[in-house]
Scaffold this active site. Structure first.
Site, short mmCIF file in Angstrom:
data_model
loop_
_atom_site.label_atom_id
_atom_site.label_comp_id
_atom_site.label_asym_id
_atom_site.label_seq_id
_atom_site.Cartn_x
_atom_site.Cartn_y
_atom_site.Cartn_z
N LYS A 177 -8.26 61.53 -25.39
CA LYS A 177 -8.82 61.21 -24.07
C LYS A 177 -9.18 59.73 -23.96
O LYS A 177 -9.02 59.13 -22.89
CB LYS A 177 -10.05 62.10 -23.78
N TYR B 256 -14.82 68.21 -30.30
CA TYR B 256 -13.69 67.75 -29.47
C TYR B 256 -12.69 66.94 -30.30
O TYR B 256 -11.50 66.92 -30.01
CB TYR B 256 -14.22 66.94 -28.29
P1 NAD Z 1 -5.31 74.43 -18.11
O1 NAD Z 1 -5.04 75.09 -19.43
O2 NAD Z 1 -5.37 75.27 -16.92
O3 NAD Z 1 -4.26 73.24 -17.86
C1 NAD Z 1 -3.66 72.50 -18.91
C2 NAD Z 1 -2.21 72.36 -18.51
O4 NAD Z 1 -1.52 71.49 -19.43
C3 NAD Z 1 -1.47 73.69 -18.50
O5 NAD Z 1 -0.94 73.94 -17.22
C4 NAD Z 1 -0.35 73.47 -19.50
O6 NAD Z 1 0.85 74.15 -19.14
C5 NAD Z 1 -0.19 71.96 -19.42
N1 NAD Z 1 0.56 71.43 -20.55
C6 NAD Z 1 0.27 71.56 -21.87
N2 NAD Z 1 1.25 70.99 -22.60
C7 NAD Z 1 2.16 70.49 -21.71
C8 NAD Z 1 3.40 69.80 -21.84
N3 NAD Z 1 3.92 69.52 -23.05
N4 NAD Z 1 4.08 69.45 -20.72
C9 NAD Z 1 3.59 69.75 -19.50
N5 NAD Z 1 2.43 70.40 -19.30
C10 NAD Z 1 1.72 70.77 -20.40
O7 NAD Z 1 -6.69 73.65 -18.33
P2 NAD Z 1 -7.48 72.56 -17.44
O8 NAD Z 1 -8.86 72.56 -17.99
O9 NAD Z 1 -7.26 72.81 -16.00
O10 NAD Z 1 -6.82 71.19 -17.90
C11 NAD Z 1 -6.32 70.22 -17.01
C12 NAD Z 1 -6.79 68.83 -17.41
O11 NAD Z 1 -8.19 68.72 -17.19
C13 NAD Z 1 -6.55 68.48 -18.88
O12 NAD Z 1 -6.15 67.13 -18.99
C14 NAD Z 1 -7.94 68.65 -19.47
O13 NAD Z 1 -8.13 67.92 -20.66
C15 NAD Z 1 -8.76 68.11 -18.32
N6 NAD Z 1 -10.20 68.41 -18.37
C16 NAD Z 1 -10.60 69.69 -18.51
C17 NAD Z 1 -11.96 69.97 -18.60
C18 NAD Z 1 -12.44 71.37 -18.80
O14 NAD Z 1 -13.60 71.54 -19.24
N7 NAD Z 1 -11.63 72.38 -18.52
C19 NAD Z 1 -12.91 68.92 -18.50
C20 NAD Z 1 -12.45 67.62 -18.33
C21 NAD Z 1 -11.09 67.36 -18.26
#
Ligand code: NAD
Length: 252
Positions: A159, A152
Site C-alpha cells: 500500500k 497487515y
Molecule cells: P474485494 O475482495 O471485494 O475486492 C478486491 C478485488 O481485487 C476483487 O474484485 C479481486 O477480484 C480483485 N483482484 C485481485 N487480484 C486481481 C488481479 N490479479 N487482477 C484483477 N483484479 C484482481 O475487497 P475490497 O475490500 O473491496 O478491496 C478493494 C480495494 O480496497 C483494495 O485495494 C483494498 O486493499 C482496498 N481497501 C480495502 C479496505 C477494507 O477494509 N476492505 C480498506 C482500505 C482499502
C-alpha cells in the site's frame, strides 16, 4: 445535474455485493454514469451475476492485472462497450497468505502483492490512457500506509508503494489533464479484508474515530471515490483523502 452525468467509468474489483467497487459502480450509475466492469478467471462468473444487481446491468471485461496480455488488450475490450473513458476505479488488492508474516515471507511471497496491489495502478492507467482525455480521473483505494499496522505486513508495504505509485501517475499524466487520487478507507468487511489474518483487530476502529466507523458500510468510501471521479476536484491530484471517521487525525 447528477455528479457523473453522461460519464463513462471503468470499475475494477467487483467481486461480491460487499466489494467497495460494487458500491462505487452503483453510486456512479445513480449519478448518471455508464459503467463497464472488469473481472478475471473464475471470479468473472461471480462478477457477471453481481453485475445484474446494479441499477443497470454492466458489461464485464476480462482483466487480470498480473497478465500482460490482458493489460495490453484492455483498451480494445473496453471499446466493445464504450468509445472513451472519463474515469477509472482501481479497486484491486491481493497478497498471498505468507505475505502477512513480515519476517517469514520470502520474495516469492511478496512479489505478487507488490505487482497486483501497487504496480497494477501504473499498468491500469497506461492501458486506459488511449481512451482518456483531459478532465479524466483515476481513483484507487488504500489503507493508510503512513504507519505500520499489526497483521497487515507486506500488504502494508504494498500500500505504501501504491500510494507512491499514485503520486507518480499524477506526475506523468497531469500534463495530459488526467488526475490520480486515492481514498484511504477505514476497515470494511469485504472478501479481501477477511483474507487479512488480523482483520478482527480493526473492529475497535470506531471507538477511536471521532465520527465513529461502521465496518459493514462501504458507502462512505464509495461516495468519496465517486466525488473524486467527478468534475468537482478539478485541481486535485496526487492526493489521498481519508474516509475513516477521522481516525487518522487523532493520537488517542
Ligand atoms: P474485494 O475482495 O471485494 O475486492 C478486491 C478485488 O481485487 C476483487 O474484485 C479481486 O477480484 C480483485 N483482484 C485481485 N487480484 C486481481 C488481479 N490479479 N487482477 C484483477 N483484479 C484482481 O475487497 P475490497 O475490500 O473491496 O478491496 C478493494 C480495494 O480496497 C483494495 O485495494 C483494498 O486493499 C482496498 N481497501 C480495502 C479496505 C477494507 O477494509 N476492505 C480498506 C482500505 C482499502
Amino acid at each position: 445535474m447528477p455528479l457523473l452525468d453522461g460519464k463513462s467509468i471503468l470499475v475494477t474489483g467487483v467481486l461480491t455485493e460487499s466489494s467497495i467497487a460494487f458500491h462505487v459502480a452503483r453510486l456512479a450509475q445513480e449519478e448518471g454514469a455508464s459503467v463497464v466492469l472488469t473481472s478475471f478467471g473464475r471470479a468473472a462468473k461471480i462478477t457477471q451475476k453481481i453485475a445484474k444487481r446494479l441499477p443497470v446491468e454492466a458489461p464485464v471485461v476480462e482483466l487480470d492485472v498480473s497478465d500482460t496480455e490482458d493489460v495490453e488488450a484492455l483498451a480494445d475490450r473496453v471499446r466493445e462497450h464504450a468509445d472513451h473513458l472519463d474515469g477509472v476505479l482501481h479497486s484491486i488488492g491481493f497478497a498471498p497468505q505468507e505475505a502477512f508474516d513480515f519476517m517469514g515471507a520470502s520474495w516469492e511471497d511478496v512479489a505478487p502483492a507488490l505487482q497486483i496491489s501497487a504496480y497494477s495502478l501504473k499498468a491500469l492507467a497506461k492501458a486506459c490512457l488511449p481512451l482518456m482525455s483531459p478532465g479524466g480521473a483515476i481513483v484507487g483505494l488504500t489503507l493508510d500506509a503512513s504507519v505500520a499496522w499489526s497483521g497487515y505486513d507486506w500488504m502494508g508495504v504494498a500500500k505504501a508503494a501504491f500510494e507512491s505509485t499514485s503520486r507518480y501517475v499524477a506526475r506523468d499524466l497531469g500534463p495530459q489533464g488526467i488526475r490520480s487520487n486515492l481514498v484511504a478507507a477505514g476497515p470494511i468487511s469485504t472478501t479481501a479484508a477477511k483474507s487479512i489474518p488480523a482483520f478482527s483487530k480493526f473492529a475497535q476502529w470506531g471507538e477511536h474515530a471521532p465520527l465513529g466507523w461502521e465496518i459493514s458500510d462501504p458507502t462512505p468510501a464509495a461516495k468519496a471515490c465517486v466525488a473524486l471521479l467527478s468534475d468537482w476536484f478539478p485541481a486535485t491530484t496526487g492526493e489521498i483523502v481519508h474516509v475513516d471517521g477521522g481516525f487518522h487525525a487523532f493520537g488517542g
